[in-house]
Design an enzyme around this catalytic site. Structure first.
Site, PDB file in Angstrom:
ATOM      1  N   ASN A 122      29.815  34.251  39.107  1.00  0.00           N
ATOM      2  CA  ASN A 122      30.203  35.241  38.080  1.00  0.00           C
ATOM      3  C   ASN A 122      30.323  34.646  36.671  1.00  0.00           C
ATOM      4  OD1 ASN A 122      32.546  33.926  38.921  1.00  0.00           O
ATOM      5  ND2 ASN A 122      33.841  35.715  38.623  1.00  0.00           N
ATOM      6  N   GLY A 195      35.601  30.568  44.518  1.00  0.00           N
ATOM      7  CA  GLY A 195      34.874  31.630  45.221  1.00  0.00           C
ATOM      8  C   GLY A 195      35.835  32.555  45.940  1.00  0.00           C
ATOM      9  N   SER A 196      35.339  33.163  46.990  1.00  0.00           N
ATOM     10  CA  SER A 196      36.125  34.194  47.682  1.00  0.00           C
ATOM     11  C   SER A 196      37.118  33.580  48.673  1.00  0.00           C
ATOM     12  CB  SER A 196      35.159  35.108  48.442  1.00  0.00           C
ATOM     13  OG  SER A 196      34.441  34.322  49.382  1.00  0.00           O
ATOM     14  N   GLU A 217      40.097  27.867  44.103  1.00  0.00           N
ATOM     15  CA  GLU A 217      40.267  28.907  43.074  1.00  0.00           C
ATOM     16  C   GLU A 217      39.675  30.183  43.645  1.00  0.00           C
ATOM     17  OE1 GLU A 217      41.961  28.761  40.501  1.00  0.00           O
ATOM     18  OE2 GLU A 217      41.900  26.787  39.578  1.00  0.00           O
ATOM     19  N   CYS A 251      37.278  37.084  38.248  1.00  0.00           N
ATOM     20  CA  CYS A 251      38.326  36.889  39.265  1.00  0.00           C
ATOM     21  C   CYS A 251      39.670  37.437  38.819  1.00  0.00           C
ATOM     22  CB  CYS A 251      38.449  35.414  39.608  1.00  0.00           C
ATOM     23  SG  CYS A 251      38.793  34.384  38.178  1.00  0.00           S
ATOM     24  N   GLU A 349      38.798  43.302  47.481  1.00  0.00           N
ATOM     25  CA  GLU A 349      38.636  43.031  46.046  1.00  0.00           C
ATOM     26  C   GLU A 349      37.406  43.810  45.568  1.00  0.00           C
ATOM     27  OE1 GLU A 349      37.919  38.892  45.249  1.00  0.00           O
ATOM     28  OE2 GLU A 349      37.898  39.164  43.085  1.00  0.00           O
TER      29      GLU A 349
HETATM   30  P1  NAD Z   1      31.586  33.073  47.452  1.00  0.00           P
HETATM   31  O1  NAD Z   1      32.822  32.620  48.128  1.00  0.00           O
HETATM   32  O2  NAD Z   1      30.689  34.014  48.178  1.00  0.00           O
HETATM   33  O3  NAD Z   1      30.653  31.829  47.053  1.00  0.00           O
HETATM   34  C1  NAD Z   1      31.134  30.731  46.311  1.00  0.00           C
HETATM   35  C2  NAD Z   1      30.338  29.499  46.672  1.00  0.00           C
HETATM   36  O4  NAD Z   1      30.482  29.239  48.061  1.00  0.00           O
HETATM   37  C3  NAD Z   1      28.843  29.586  46.391  1.00  0.00           C
HETATM   38  O5  NAD Z   1      28.421  28.378  45.782  1.00  0.00           O
HETATM   39  C4  NAD Z   1      28.224  29.746  47.766  1.00  0.00           C
HETATM   40  O6  NAD Z   1      26.946  29.137  47.874  1.00  0.00           O
HETATM   41  C5  NAD Z   1      29.214  29.036  48.660  1.00  0.00           C
HETATM   42  N1  NAD Z   1      29.243  29.618  50.012  1.00  0.00           N
HETATM   43  C6  NAD Z   1      29.074  30.915  50.352  1.00  0.00           C
HETATM   44  N2  NAD Z   1      29.178  31.072  51.685  1.00  0.00           N
HETATM   45  C7  NAD Z   1      29.420  29.844  52.199  1.00  0.00           C
HETATM   46  C8  NAD Z   1      29.611  29.338  53.523  1.00  0.00           C
HETATM   47  N3  NAD Z   1      29.583  30.146  54.573  1.00  0.00           N
HETATM   48  N4  NAD Z   1      29.840  28.020  53.669  1.00  0.00           N
HETATM   49  C9  NAD Z   1      29.878  27.193  52.618  1.00  0.00           C
HETATM   50  N5  NAD Z   1      29.692  27.611  51.338  1.00  0.00           N
HETATM   51  C10 NAD Z   1      29.462  28.913  51.123  1.00  0.00           C
HETATM   52  O7  NAD Z   1      32.092  33.655  46.061  1.00  0.00           O
HETATM   53  P2  NAD Z   1      31.235  34.332  44.942  1.00  0.00           P
HETATM   54  O8  NAD Z   1      30.702  35.615  45.495  1.00  0.00           O
HETATM   55  O9  NAD Z   1      30.289  33.368  44.328  1.00  0.00           O
HETATM   56  O10 NAD Z   1      32.353  34.646  43.840  1.00  0.00           O
HETATM   57  C11 NAD Z   1      33.172  35.747  43.907  1.00  0.00           C
HETATM   58  C12 NAD Z   1      34.566  35.389  44.360  1.00  0.00           C
HETATM   59  O11 NAD Z   1      35.050  34.264  43.640  1.00  0.00           O
HETATM   60  C13 NAD Z   1      35.561  36.495  44.078  1.00  0.00           C
HETATM   61  O12 NAD Z   1      36.452  36.601  45.162  1.00  0.00           O
HETATM   62  C14 NAD Z   1      36.289  36.004  42.829  1.00  0.00           C
HETATM   63  O13 NAD Z   1      37.566  36.566  42.657  1.00  0.00           O
HETATM   64  C15 NAD Z   1      36.331  34.538  43.093  1.00  0.00           C
HETATM   65  N6  NAD Z   1      36.481  33.769  41.845  1.00  0.00           N
HETATM   66  C16 NAD Z   1      37.627  33.078  41.624  1.00  0.00           C
HETATM   67  C17 NAD Z   1      37.799  32.382  40.431  1.00  0.00           C
HETATM   68  C18 NAD Z   1      39.063  31.620  40.123  1.00  0.00           C
HETATM   69  O14 NAD Z   1      39.082  30.875  39.147  1.00  0.00           O
HETATM   70  N7  NAD Z   1      40.117  31.749  40.900  1.00  0.00           N
HETATM   71  C19 NAD Z   1      36.782  32.387  39.483  1.00  0.00           C
HETATM   72  C20 NAD Z   1      35.622  33.086  39.754  1.00  0.00           C
HETATM   73  C21 NAD Z   1      35.467  33.770  40.944  1.00  0.00           C
END
Ligand code: NAD
Length: 473
Positions: A122, A195-196, A217, A251, A349
């Site tokens: 994002n 990530g999530s 995060e 996020c 979310e």
């Molecule tokens: P995501 O968890 O789908 O992916 C994040 C990363 O994890 C990517 O690089 C992806 O390749 C990797 N990934 C995905 N599935 C995986 C698996 N099974 N095993 C290992 N790695 C894997 O998240 P997203 O869709 O990229 O981002 C959205 C989420 O991130 C939302 O929940 C958002 O709130 C959160 N977010 C948090 C912050 C923060 O600072 N707290 C900032 C930005 C986004």
């Protein structure tokens, strides 16, 4: 060479003990020079344009949004680190208790060693590079795995890192789940994941196998509370900005709004006005605005649309917006009323430009509802009533809170940024990030005397009496 072999090769180059030691004992000037090379790189116009073009391709981000939300946070982080690093790296002397006569104590901040940074899509540039700056500041190596969903930006990051760093210090692994899985199997000293919550659990489980420390995060449903005492016009503008920035894919975006009954109509009207003022001043349609982004990919478009459809099927009323264009991955800023907690939109979310609005009567109703949700990354309180504000702060838990402001929980490097449980593990920003990437080694140094031999066996009664005195003291 297979992906796994290549990933292992980079890891081995970085984790070579001589390499780790050289970086661990590097001076603050060396580290600052490396960090400044990132600064100089992104301030160069053609480099900026290449990164901005990648962000446009991935998320239709305007150059203005790239400057404010991707580049400026990195530049300000670099400035802060360059100003403070010498001080942060110094041994921190601490007092010693009475039992330690003749000794001094200090904390030595030493690099953890090898860091893995896994980024989201994002804010794909900012959220890969700001942890990198702190990882370098603390004297570590780093491998960055940007999100495959923002593949153009991932590639731009890879080009930048190759130009600025030797791979024994910083490297980029482009790719998706197979690459992330291969990386997670390696015994890094620290993993910084953004990530999530769902993938956060996978990361933490993998890290547990090597007892690797983690910073997670994560995200979740960040609420905004709007009571009847607030200035509804400016509140509606702030909420509209937070909800529509990057098409709601932030996020810390307000996920849903809890609005006091007497403020509901004014807020709905204010939100509509704000959307039109921001994105449709010439009445050509919000989809024509160059300042309004798009949903990252079809999967996420379908996910957000399914939340909207489910809400409508279960009785939600569209007060504003609701238009979508799948081909363009466009979702109009949308405000929904008549919400109930069984709707999927109140369970997951949203991560898109849809704002469900839930009315409330008393402040107690708000906290009862919020405490039935996992603790959010951010909680916003829009109120000019001191008692209400204190009540909301004292009766909820959140990673961070803004009062009468939105989206700023990560901006002040003197404040810790991060979630609680489902919304995150660990805190970042400023010295918090430096400490996160450092081993805080406690060091005790004998300066004179040898009082400690008094407690060696065979034990004598006088010493026992002495300890009784200390306990009473
Ligand atoms: P995501 O968890 O789908 O992916 C994040 C990363 O994890 C990517 O690089 C992806 O390749 C990797 N990934 C995905 N599935 C995986 C698996 N099974 N095993 C290992 N790695 C894997 O998240 P997203 O869709 O990229 O981002 C959205 C989420 O991130 C939302 O929940 C958002 O709130 C959160 N977010 C948090 C912050 C923060 O600072 N707290 C900032 C930005 C986004």
């Amino acid at each position: 060479m297979s992906i796994n072999t290549e990933i292992k090769r980079i890891y081995e180059v970085q984790s070579n003990p001589k390499n780790v030691l050289a970086l661990r004992n590097s001076s603050y000037q060396d580290r600052i020079a490396k960090i400044k090379s990132i600064y100089n790189y992104i301030l160069n116009k053609s480099n900026h344009d290449r990164i901005a073009e990648a962000l446009y391709k991935d998320l239709r981000k305007s150059n203005e949004e790239v400057i404010t939300t991707e580049m400026t946070p990195v530049i300000l982080t670099i400035k802060e680190v360059c100003k403070k690093l010498k001080h942060w790296m110094k041994d921190e002397h601490v007092p010693s208790p009475v039992t330690m006569v003749g000794m001094s104590s200090f904390i030595k901040y030493e690099s953890k060693g090898n860091i893995l940074i896994i980024g989201p899509w994002n804010y794909p540039f900012q959220l890969a590079i700001y942890p990198l700056v702190y990882a370098i500041a603390a004297g570590n190596t780093a491998i960055i795995k940007p999100s495959e969903f923002s593949s153009n930006t991932a590639n731009a990051i890879s080009i930048m890192i190759k130009e600025l760093f030797d791979e024994n210090e910083v490297a980029v692994v482009e790719g998706g789940i197979p690459e992330a899985t291969a990386l997670l199997a390696l015994p890094f000293n620290h993993i910084h994941f953004t990530g999530s919550p769902k993938v956060g659990k996978i990361v933490m489980e993998a890290a547990a196998k090597n007892l690797t420390a983690v910073t997670l995060e994560l995200g979740g449903k960040s609420p905004v509370i709007i009571d009847g005492s607030t200035n509804l016009n400016s509140t509606a503008e702030k909420v509209c900005w937070g909800k529509t920035l990057n098409s709601g894919q932030t996020c810390i975006a307000p996920d849903f709004a809890l609005v006091q009954e007497n403020a509901l109509d004014g807020f709905v009207e204010g939100f509509k006005r704000a959307c039109e003022k921001f994105y449709d001043p010439n009445k050509k349609g919000i989809d024509q605005s160059k300042d309004y982004g798009r949903i990252i990919n079809d999967t996420n478009f379908d996910r957000v649309l399914a939340l909207l459809e489910d809400a409508k099927e279960n009785g939600a009323k569209v007060e504003f917006g609701g238009e979508v264009n799948k081909q363009d991955r466009y979702i109009q800023p949308t405000l929904l009323s008549n919400i109930n907690m069984e709707m999927k939109i109140m369970q997951d979310e949203i991560f898109g430009p849809i704002l469900p609005v839930v009315p409330f009567k008393n402040k107690e109703d708000v906290t009862e509802l919020l405490n039935s949700f996992p603790s959010p990354l951010a909680l916003y309180i829009m109120s000019n009533n001191k008692d209400n504000t204190k009540y909301f702060l004292d009766h909820t838990v959140a990673g961070g809170t803004c009062i009468n402001e939105l989206m700023l929980t990560s901006v002040n490097p003197h404040l810790p940024f991060g979630g609680v449980n489902n919304s995150g593990v660990g805190k970042t920003g400023g010295k918090h990030s430096f400490m996160d990437f450092s081993n805080q080694r406690g060091v005790i140094k004998r300066k004179y005397g040898n009082s400690i031999k008094l407690i060696y066996p065979p034990f004598n009664k006088q010493i026992f009496k002495y300890f009784q005195k200390i306990i009473k003291f």
